[in-house]
Design a protein around this motif. Structure first.
Motif, PDB file in Angstrom:
ATOM      1  N   ARG A  52      70.995  21.891 -23.044  1.00 47.48           N
ATOM      2  CA  ARG A  52      70.790  21.022 -24.210  1.00 47.48           C
ATOM      3  C   ARG A  52      70.686  21.880 -25.457  1.00 47.48           C
ATOM      4  NH1 ARG A  52      68.336  18.651 -19.947  1.00 47.48           N
ATOM      5  NH2 ARG A  52      66.796  20.298 -20.012  1.00 47.48           N
ATOM      6  N   TYR A 164      78.444  14.663 -19.435  1.00 43.01           N
ATOM      7  CA  TYR A 164      77.554  15.256 -20.447  1.00 43.01           C
ATOM      8  C   TYR A 164      77.315  16.743 -20.232  1.00 43.01           C
ATOM      9  CZ  TYR A 164      74.720  14.252 -16.380  1.00 43.01           C
ATOM     10  OH  TYR A 164      74.290  14.168 -15.081  1.00 43.01           O
ATOM     11  N   ASP A 303      65.791  12.932 -12.557  1.00 38.75           N
ATOM     12  CA  ASP A 303      66.114  13.232 -13.958  1.00 38.75           C
ATOM     13  C   ASP A 303      66.730  11.981 -14.566  1.00 38.75           C
ATOM     14  OD1 ASP A 303      65.480  15.916 -13.578  1.00 38.75           O
ATOM     15  OD2 ASP A 303      67.559  16.576 -13.364  1.00 38.75           O
ATOM     16  N   LYS A 335      66.546  13.415 -23.942  1.00 35.24           N
ATOM     17  CA  LYS A 335      67.456  12.728 -24.870  1.00 35.24           C
ATOM     18  C   LYS A 335      68.829  13.330 -24.652  1.00 35.24           C
ATOM     19  CE  LYS A 335      65.112  13.923 -28.509  1.00 35.24           C
ATOM     20  NZ  LYS A 335      64.998  14.289 -29.909  1.00 35.24           N
ATOM     21  N   TYR A 336      69.854  12.516 -24.651  1.00 36.68           N
ATOM     22  CA  TYR A 336      71.214  13.042 -24.519  1.00 36.68           C
ATOM     23  C   TYR A 336      71.470  14.051 -25.635  1.00 36.68           C
ATOM     24  CZ  TYR A 336      76.207  13.437 -25.142  1.00 36.68           C
ATOM     25  OH  TYR A 336      77.464  13.945 -25.335  1.00 36.68           O
ATOM     26  N   ARG A 339      77.214  18.312 -26.015  1.00 42.32           N
ATOM     27  CA  ARG A 339      77.621  19.697 -25.767  1.00 42.32           C
ATOM     28  C   ARG A 339      79.117  19.824 -25.982  1.00 42.32           C
ATOM     29  NH1 ARG A 339      74.430  21.875 -27.215  1.00 42.32           N
ATOM     30  NH2 ARG A 339      74.193  23.790 -26.048  1.00 42.32           N
TER      31      ARG A 339
HETATM   32  N1  5AD Z   1      71.922  16.179 -22.498  1.00 37.43           N
HETATM   33  C1  5AD Z   1      70.733  15.798 -21.969  1.00 37.43           C
HETATM   34  N2  5AD Z   1      70.361  16.091 -20.726  1.00 37.43           N
HETATM   35  C2  5AD Z   1      71.216  16.806 -19.949  1.00 37.43           C
HETATM   36  N3  5AD Z   1      71.139  17.235 -18.680  1.00 37.43           N
HETATM   37  C3  5AD Z   1      72.263  17.913 -18.386  1.00 37.43           C
HETATM   38  N4  5AD Z   1      73.097  17.929 -19.448  1.00 37.43           N
HETATM   39  C4  5AD Z   1      72.467  17.225 -20.430  1.00 37.43           C
HETATM   40  C5  5AD Z   1      72.805  16.895 -21.766  1.00 37.43           C
HETATM   41  N5  5AD Z   1      73.978  17.258 -22.306  1.00 37.43           N
HETATM   42  C6  5AD Z   1      70.001  16.950 -17.815  1.00 37.43           C
HETATM   43  C7  5AD Z   1      70.400  16.127 -16.594  1.00 37.43           C
HETATM   44  C8  5AD Z   1      70.336  17.134 -15.481  1.00 37.43           C
HETATM   45  C9  5AD Z   1      69.225  18.037 -15.959  1.00 37.43           C
HETATM   46  C10 5AD Z   1      69.185  19.371 -15.324  1.00 37.43           C
HETATM   47  O1  5AD Z   1      69.474  18.162 -17.334  1.00 37.43           O
HETATM   48  O2  5AD Z   1      69.440  15.114 -16.417  1.00 37.43           O
HETATM   49  O3  5AD Z   1      70.038  16.546 -14.224  1.00 37.43           O
END
Ligand code: 5AD
Ligand code: SF4
Length: 438
Positions: A52, A164, A303, A335-336, A339
């Motif tokens: 992240r 993601y 997660d 939070k998303y 990337r």
């Molecule tokens: N944004 C937010 N959370 C993420 N994860 C992986 N990539 C992203 C992202 N781009 C989280 C997922 C994964 C954990 C290790 O990190 O929930 O299971």
């Protein structure tokens, strides 16, 4: 010969923690002692995370502080490894000129050679090639004196390309170590007193896909035969690859601890499809039910990502609904974070930061209630504890983990470290339990 000191700082997941242990072991062979004191260091390595945006920001602010040490000690070597190094490559030199070395996720085993070159020549080195071998994850890291648990990396990379996630781009395709290699490493760990191992891989459930007839469940069945190993854990599991054979191991294999981390990511079928997760909510729930049927005492953690592009209020409510029905033992929620280079970057329907934060806070508030409820259900029960060391939160107490991965604080002294003790849970809190030895 004067001792040389290595200061290593790790960001991110357990895989990185173990990579750093392997790095320290390799560099000990060429005369580096690890230190917690950055000012003493001749070599500083940062093992980075890029999952992240926040992890990347944290790394750059720490790097900014560390490079100042070069003003007092121009001979100091600074290296950057891990996922962010793999992603940025030579751009790290451009951003921070004091960095001497950038090494990628497949190049840990090359470090002694790279560092030796840097000791001789004032130059800059970048090595971020993907390797066809598994040399980078097969390095033996002798555990610290008194350690009772150890990580064992069983595979590298990931083929799943969740929309993601940067991992498949930065750790390469899935490749598994042979069972023989893994067993040999575990046997060696028992010589150091290790009793509990955690098998690591981005998706351990697809272990062995490149080895013909070696499934993850069959690996576990081999590991249980190693004398001295009393507890086996693993992380992380992808729900779509969680086989019936593996689920049954929780009922059949005494050494396999009753805990599974099974990232759901969302409770909306629409969002799961956009994420390219390869399962529906119904399928996910069926796996959870199956796990609980064969092993009623299993703890299940997960997660969850909120605010994935296109996640509407309805989708979010479906996630809340799923959590209410499943009642995970605990949840890591995020939070998303967009990337570069991932499929989700090109999706419409981006969710506002403030809205993501609202969803995250609300979800965490709700999960805290469920976590506490799950922990409270253990009050009065007997639990088996592997004592790991001093409690981090509770005065002079010792701490250990139950088979279900819950932290328990107990009265006792250092003699208990490495021992398995039976306790009765007297009080439950959100992040830990209190136990009394029986
Ligand atoms: N944004 C937010 N959370 C993420 N994860 C992986 N990539 C992203 C992202 N781009 C989280 C997922 C994964 C954990 C290790 O990190 O929930 O299971
Ligand atoms: Fe990332 Fe998905 Fe692979 Fe996990 S399974 S590392 S979330 S791509």
């Amino acid at each position: 010969m004067k001792n040389k000191y290595l200061y290593i700082e790790t960001f991110g997941c357990q895989m990185n923690v173990h990579d750093s242990e392997q790095i320290a072991a390799l560099l000990a062979d060429i005369g580096y002692k690890t230190t917690d004191n950055k000012k003493l260091a001749d070599l500083i390595l940062l093992n980075t995370c890029s999952i992240r945006e926040k992890a990347a920001q944290k790394f750059f602010s720490e790097l900014g502080r560390l490079v100042k040490l070069k003003e007092e000690n121009p001979a100091l070597i600074i290296g950057v490894g891990g996922c962010l190094a793999q992603h940025l490559g030579g751009r790290i030199f451009k951003k921070v000129a004091q960095v001497d070395l950038v090494f990628g996720t497949h190049n840990i085993h090359l470090l002694p050679e790279l560092i030796s070159t840097l000791q001789k020549e004032k130059t800059k080195i970048m090595q971020i090639d993907f390797q066809k071998s598994l040399n980078s994850i097969g390095v033996f890291a002798p555990p610290e004196k008194g350690a009772v648990s150890a990580f064992v990396t069983i595979m590298q990379g990931c083929n799943n390309f969740c929309a993601y996630c940067v991992v498949p781009y930065l750790r390469g395709p899935e490749m598994s170590r042979s069972p023989e290699d893994i067993i040999e490493e575990i046997k060696k760990l028992t010589d150091y007193g290790i009793k509990e191992i955690t098998l690591l891989g981005q998706n351990v459930n697809s272990y062995g896909n490149n080895l013909g007839n070696s499934s993850f469940a069959s690996l576990i069945k081999k590991i249980v035969k190693v004398d001295g190993i009393e507890r086996i854990r693993f992380t992380t599991s992808h729900p779509k690859d969680l086989s019936e054979e593996l689920i049954n191991c929780f009922a059949e294999e005494e050494k396999l601890c009753e805990h599974i981390h099974l990232p759901a990511q969302s409770g909306s079928n629409r969002v799961l499809a956009l994420m390219n997760r390869g399962y529906t909510v119904k399928e996910y729930r069926a796996k959870v039910d199956h796990l609980r049927r064969v092993c009623p005492q299993i703890s299940i953690t997960s997660d969850i990502i909120v605010g994935f592009p296109g996640e509407g209020e309805n989708d979010y409510q479906e996630t809340i609904d799923m959590m209410e029905k499943i009642r995970f033992d605990s949840v890591f929620s995020f939070k998303y974070s967009e990337r570069k280079g991932t499929a989700a970057q090109n999706l419409g329907g981006k969710v506002d930061e403030s809205e993501k934060l609202r969803r995250l806070k609300e979800l965490q508030f709700l999960q805290d209630e469920y976590t506490l409820e799950k922990n409270a259900a253990l009050e009065g029960t007997g639990q088996e504890l592997l004592v790991e060391g001093k409690s981090k939160t509770s005065g002079n107490d010792m701490m250990g983990r139950t088979r279900s991965w819950k932290i328990v604080n107990i009265k006792g002294d250092h003699d208990l470290v490495g021992k398995i003790v039976n306790v009765k849970i007297s009080k439950a809190y959100l992040h830990s339990l209190r136990g009394e030895t029986i």
